[in-house]
Structures are given as C-alpha cells and as structure tokens.
Design an enzyme around this catalytic site. Structure first.
Site, short mmCIF file in Angstrom:
data_model
loop_
_atom_site.label_atom_id
_atom_site.label_comp_id
_atom_site.label_asym_id
_atom_site.label_seq_id
_atom_site.Cartn_x
_atom_site.Cartn_y
_atom_site.Cartn_z
N THR A 203 0.83 -1.20 0.00
CA THR A 203 0.00 0.00 0.00
C THR A 203 0.87 1.25 0.00
OG1 THR A 203 -1.84 -1.06 1.12
CG2 THR A 203 -1.59 1.28 1.53
N GLY A 233 -10.35 -3.47 2.54
CA GLY A 233 -9.41 -3.39 3.65
C GLY A 233 -9.54 -2.09 4.44
N ASP A 234 -8.49 -1.75 5.14
CA ASP A 234 -8.50 -0.56 6.00
C ASP A 234 -8.21 0.73 5.23
OD1 ASP A 234 -5.92 -1.67 5.51
OD2 ASP A 234 -5.08 -0.41 7.09
N THR A 254 -0.21 1.11 6.89
CA THR A 254 -0.11 -0.04 5.99
C THR A 254 0.06 -1.29 6.84
OG1 THR A 254 1.17 -1.12 4.24
CG2 THR A 254 2.40 0.35 5.69
N GLY A 257 -4.99 -5.37 6.85
CA GLY A 257 -6.15 -4.47 6.90
C GLY A 257 -7.19 -4.84 7.94
N1 ASP Z 1 -3.71 -2.43 4.43
C1 ASP Z 1 -3.88 -2.98 3.12
C2 ASP Z 1 -5.11 -3.84 3.09
O1 ASP Z 1 -5.26 -4.65 3.96
C3 ASP Z 1 -2.72 -3.79 2.67
C4 ASP Z 1 -1.41 -3.05 2.69
O2 ASP Z 1 -1.15 -2.25 3.58
O3 ASP Z 1 -0.61 -3.28 1.76
O4 ASP Z 1 -5.88 -3.70 2.17
#
Ligand code: ASP
Length: 336
Positions: A203, A233-234, A254, A257
């Site tokens: 991310t 996701g988050d 990041t 999530g």
């Molecule tokens: N936080 C992101 C998700 O879970 C993944 C990431 O941080 O690469 O969608």
C-alpha cells in the site's frame, strides 16, 4: 508464522518549527530486507520514492496545499508498478484488480474514499472528488467508477493495472494457500495475511503539513493478494487507514487491513494525542503494539502541524521517505 518474528520497531522522529513544511510517504511495510532485494530493485525504489517526494515538495515549497501534495505523491506511486496501488496492484482470487483509496483534509475533517474500483486510473483522485464534489464520504464499485468518469477522471481498461509478476505471484499464493488450508485448516485459510506469501504489504500513503500548518493524509492500495472479490481493507476507511486533524496529526497506515480496521489504528494514534497528550512517537508505538497484540503487523507514517513526524513499523522494513523545508529528500526501506 511470520508475525511472531516481527518484533523490530523502528521509529524516526524529528523536531521542527511552526512554518516548516513536511511530506512523509510510505510504499508499504513487510519483510523488506537487503537479503530479499536485489541492488537494482533497491535503486528503483529509491528513485521512485524520491520522485514522489519531489512531486509533493514542488507543491509545498511554493506555498501549495498539503492536500495537493499528498495526492501528487500518491499518484506517482499509483502509476508505478513497484507498489500495490494503481498499476501493478495485487490480484483478487479471480485474477482481477480491486482498488481502494482515501484522503482526508485536516482543516475541516472532510474525507473522501473509493472502494473496489477496477477502472479508475488513479483511485486517490476519485477519493478526492468524492470528498470535494459529492455529499458522501465513501463510494464503491461501479457507482464510484461512473462518478469518477462523470468527473472527467481517466478511466482505463482493467487490464491496464495487471502486470506479469502479479499474475505469477497469484499462482504461487494459490499453491501456498492450498497447502496452508490442508495443513492448518480453515482458520489459516481465512487468515489472509500477505506476509504469509508475499513478504510485504505494498500500500502507498502520504501525509503532509503545508506552510499554513494545514494537515492532509492519503492512502491507496490494491489490498491483499488472493483476496475474495468484494473484500475491502482498511486503506479506504477513515480512522483505520487514514486520518487528518489539524490539531493533532495526519496519518496513513499499511499492514494487515482486517486488524487495522478492528483496532481503528489511525484514529487510535490521534485519540492518544488528542485526549492524553501522548507524544506522537509513543502513541504510534502503542498502536502498533495493539495491532501486534491482535495478530497484525505493519507500519505508520504521521506528521503534526509543526512538521514533527514518525515513520514507524513493527515489520522488518518499510518503504518510506520524507522531505522538509530544505528540499533534501531522504528515503529508506530497511530497518536501521
Ligand atoms: N492495508 C492494506 C489492506 O489490507 C494492505 C497493505 O497495507 O498493503 O488492504
């Protein structure tokens, strides 16, 4: 399990003056070590992170808005196949790309987000339009794509986002997931932590303070590899992946999530500062410890209205960089 090993906590904090501008970016955290990365790939990351920093700096140094600076930095990373956002994003279980992004304005707490879009070239621009041109905070799927198109944003064929290495990665992940399913059962299969097979979260995010002390944050992602279509996701969730508040901080996260959502990670850092006056670095560390306690790992970037900032993670590394008033970009990816 990788998370058990993720005990390294790296923090860099800097003190600054009121008028200082500051941009901080990340390109994901994870098992990012010298051993796992070729020197050529390291150089590519250094160059791209520097380019993203300079894009934001060009705006901030001319008195521009932090909101424009974070967008400019994120767009550079969305357009790069190096990161799990925009072009080169990770693939869903059915070989597609579904992108999430969010942006927040620290002046008035306005926010915008898109989730599960597959045709908008730069999801962060769509998130910005949701914030500024609609009465909503979040739009998803086809509706968000139609809205972005009506707003004149670039619409691309979904194949634009797909790169060969992600196709290969998905194949490998499916094999590994299958093995995990067989060996450990359903719980492991449901636990879709990219670190199990991808070694990193990719991310991208940016936070900034401009010369007027205004804060902004932006985050963009393809989510987790092999995710079920429709999984969100988050990153597009205000308070989990992104938050900005002029009185405290702008923050982008990041990591896994699901855990960042359940721990309301971004706002958890803000709340500690807002209600308890806890120093930024300590607040970020507390939140990462909470995330770890809930079975997750990842990283946080944040900046306050004086330009003090952190780039903190409890993984082995994080693609990251920062630039301030002196215009000297600093980038790093490994733990010091
Ligand atoms: N936080 C992101 C998700 O879970 C993944 C990431 O941080 O690469 O969608």
């Amino acid at each position: 399990m990788k998370i058990g090993l993720c005990v390294v906590l790296f923090s860099s904090v800097a003190q600054a003056n009121q008028s200082d501008i500051r941009l901080v970016i990340h390109g994901g955290a994870g098992d990012i070590t010298e051993k796992l990365m070729s020197p050529e790939r390291q150089k590519e990351h250094e160059a791209k992170l520097t380019e993203a920093l300079q894009a934001g700096y060009n705006i901030l140094s001319k008195g521009g808005d932090s909101l424009d600076a974070v967008q400019a930095a994120v767009i550079i990373m969305e357009d790069s196949p190096l990161y799990n956002a925009g072009k080169g994003a990770s693939l869903t279980v059915d070989n597609k790309v579904e992108l999430d992004a969010s942006i927040m304005d620290g002046r008035d707490h306005k926010a915008g987000a898109v989730a599960g879009v597959s045709k908008v070239k730069n999801p962060i621009m769509a998130a910005y339009r949701v914030m500024t041109k609609s009465p909503y905070v979040m739009m998803g799927g086809v509706g968000a794509e139609q809205f972005a198109q009506a707003e004149g944003l670039d619409i691309v064929d979904p194949s634009y986002f797909i790169i060969e290495s992600r196709v290969e990665q998905l194949k490998k992940v499916k094999e590994i997931s299958h093995k995990i399913d067989q060996e450990k059962g359903l719980d492991a299969a449901l636990y879709q932590d990219p670190l199990l097979y991808d070694f990193k979260y990719g991310t991208v995010g940016a936070v900034a303070v401009d010369s007027r002390g205004n804060l902004a944050a932006a985050t963009s992602t393809g989510g987790s590899t092999n995710k079920h279509y429709g999984r969100i996701g988050d990153s597009p969730i205000v308070g989990a992946g992104t938050y900005a508040d002029n009185n405290t901080i702008a923050i982008s996260t990041t990591g896994l999530g699901e855990v960042f959502i359940r721990s309301v990670a971004a706002y958890d850092v803000v709340a500690q500062i807002k209600y308890r006056d806890i120093p930024l670095a300590e607040a970020a560390m507390n939140t990462l410890n909470t995330v770890k306690g809930m079975g997750g790992s990842g990283g946080i970037i944040a900046v306050d209205n004086k330009g003090n900032f952190v780039m903190q993670f409890n993984t082995k590394g994080m693609f990251r960089g920062t630039i301030g008033s002196d215009g000297t970009p600093q980038v790093a990816m490994f733990a010091p």
